[in-house]
Design an enzyme around this catalytic site. Structure first.
Site, short mmCIF file in Angstrom:
data_model
loop_
_atom_site.label_atom_id
_atom_site.label_comp_id
_atom_site.label_asym_id
_atom_site.label_seq_id
_atom_site.Cartn_x
_atom_site.Cartn_y
_atom_site.Cartn_z
N GLY A 99 0.82 -1.20 0.00
CA GLY A 99 0.00 0.00 0.00
C GLY A 99 0.86 1.25 0.00
CG ASP A 124 -7.26 -0.09 4.49
OD1 ASP A 124 -7.94 -0.98 5.04
OD2 ASP A 124 -6.19 0.33 4.96
CD GLU A 219 -9.57 0.71 11.00
OE1 GLU A 219 -9.41 -0.08 11.95
OE2 GLU A 219 -8.77 0.78 10.04
#
Ligand code: F6P
Length: 347
Positions: A99, A124, A219
């Protein structure tokens, strides 16, 4: 090129092994040897940190979760050191799978003259410059399946069920998971919520005879006027920000606002979202992204990562993705679709 390396940095994501398989088979098919670097960039400096990957090493990997090279999202290394190790190991190029953190280090190595390409990974889906990362679809399936299970039990007990999902400061996983899982409310980092609006959704459903409400909480979700909620214990242990706990906070807020109208239960889905076999979609996406990145490297290109753009694989500059993260835009058409099917954002 005669010998290249591959590593899997950051947190793991379903499809990493499929990507390793594709890198190795693509390179071997062109007569190029592949060295696996273990533990993300950590393997550059560890004793026993490398392993030669051959055809047999990647047999049966397409559907296997995790990474045979293992991952590391805490190691912060020195790019000069990695460049030196590349030379010592006789490596002509590197495929860095990861990432934004991994791509940042890859970009620094590129600036120092290393031929490096990236393959964007994260559940994500927050890498800038690509519409999709592999691992995301698999994580969305886990969230959607959890939603179904929570509806079953919530409906039986007249409860409000909250599930906190990963995604850091981006709401893609929560949004797609909530839509796929039939949630009634989704709280995103990009759209601050108000507890009274969430409570109003529950009351409205109750008055229409619904015996449960399912709420997906990213979150990184933020209450209006407040910041994201960090998990103090996990942040201290890992030496960096780890989000977590907002689901419990929303549950408390609802418990107070609903005054006993419904029971409220909250859970964190946690690392269940990262483990397990990749979906067929992620197997194909990972294979395509990996193959294109490897082809580019073998043809002598560096400083690029393979990206998914409008249904095609393209190559984009790695510097564009380094140190940044993508969020759900206010004009994302999926937000309009969500509102059309009564998915509330609590805003
Ligand atoms: O970036 C991937 C991710 O799974 C995030 O969604 C989550 O916040 C974080 O990693 C968790 O990291 P760790 O593995 O350190 O708990």
């Amino acid at each position: 090129m005669k010998k290249i390396a591959v590593l899997t940095g950051g947190g793991d994501a379903p499809g990493l092994n499929a990507v390793l398989r594709a890198v190795v088979l693509t390179a071997l098919g062109r007569g190029v040897r592949v060295l696996g670097i273990r533990d993300g960039f950590g393997g550059f400096v560890e004793a026993d940190g490398t392993v030669e990957l051959k055809e047999d090493s990647v047999r049966g990997l397409l559907w296997r979760g995790g990474s045979i090279l293992r991952c590391n999202n805490q190691y912060r290394g020195n790019p000069d050191l990695f460049v030196g190790r590349m030379q010592e190991l006789g490596l002509d190029g590197l495929v860095a799978v990861g990432g934004d953190g991994t791509l940042t280090i890859a970009a620094q190595m590129h600036e120092r003259g290393v031929k490096v390409v990236g393959v964007p990974k994260t559940i994500d889906n927050d890498v800038v410059g690509t519409d999709l990362t592999f691992g995301f679809d698999s994580a969305v399936s886990v969230v959607a399946e959890a939603c179904g299970r929570l509806i079953d039990t919530g409906e039986s007990h007249h409860r409000v069920m909250l599930v906190e999902v990963m995604g850091r400061h981006s709401g893609f996983l929560a949004l797609h998971g909530a839509l796929a899982g039939g949630a009634d409310v989704v709280l995103l980092p990009e759209i601050p919520y108000r507890p009274e609006n969430v409570a109003a959704v529950v009351r409205g459903r109750s008055s229409r005879g619904r015996t449960y409400t399912l709420i997906v909480v990213a979150e990184g979700a933020v209450r209006e006027g407040r910041g994201a909620v960090a998990d103090a214990v996990r942040s201290a242990r890992s030496g960096g920000e780890r989000l977590g706990g907002v689901g419990d906070l929303v549950a408390d807020e609802l418990h107070d606002a609903l005054k006993g109208l419904h029971g409220v239960r909250a859970m964190q889905l946690g690392h269940l979202q990262r483990g397990g076999p990749p979906t067929p979609f992620d197997r194909v996406l990972g294979t395509r992204l990996a193959t294109h990145a490897t082809w580019a490297l073998l043809e002598g290109h560096g400083g690029l990562f393979s990206a998914w753009h409008r249904g095609e694989v393209t190559l984009a500059p790695i510097t564009g993705a380094a140190g940044r993260h993508r969020t759900v835009e206010a004009d994302d058409p999926l937000l309009t679709v969500a509102r059309a099917v009564n998915l509330s954002f609590g805003d």
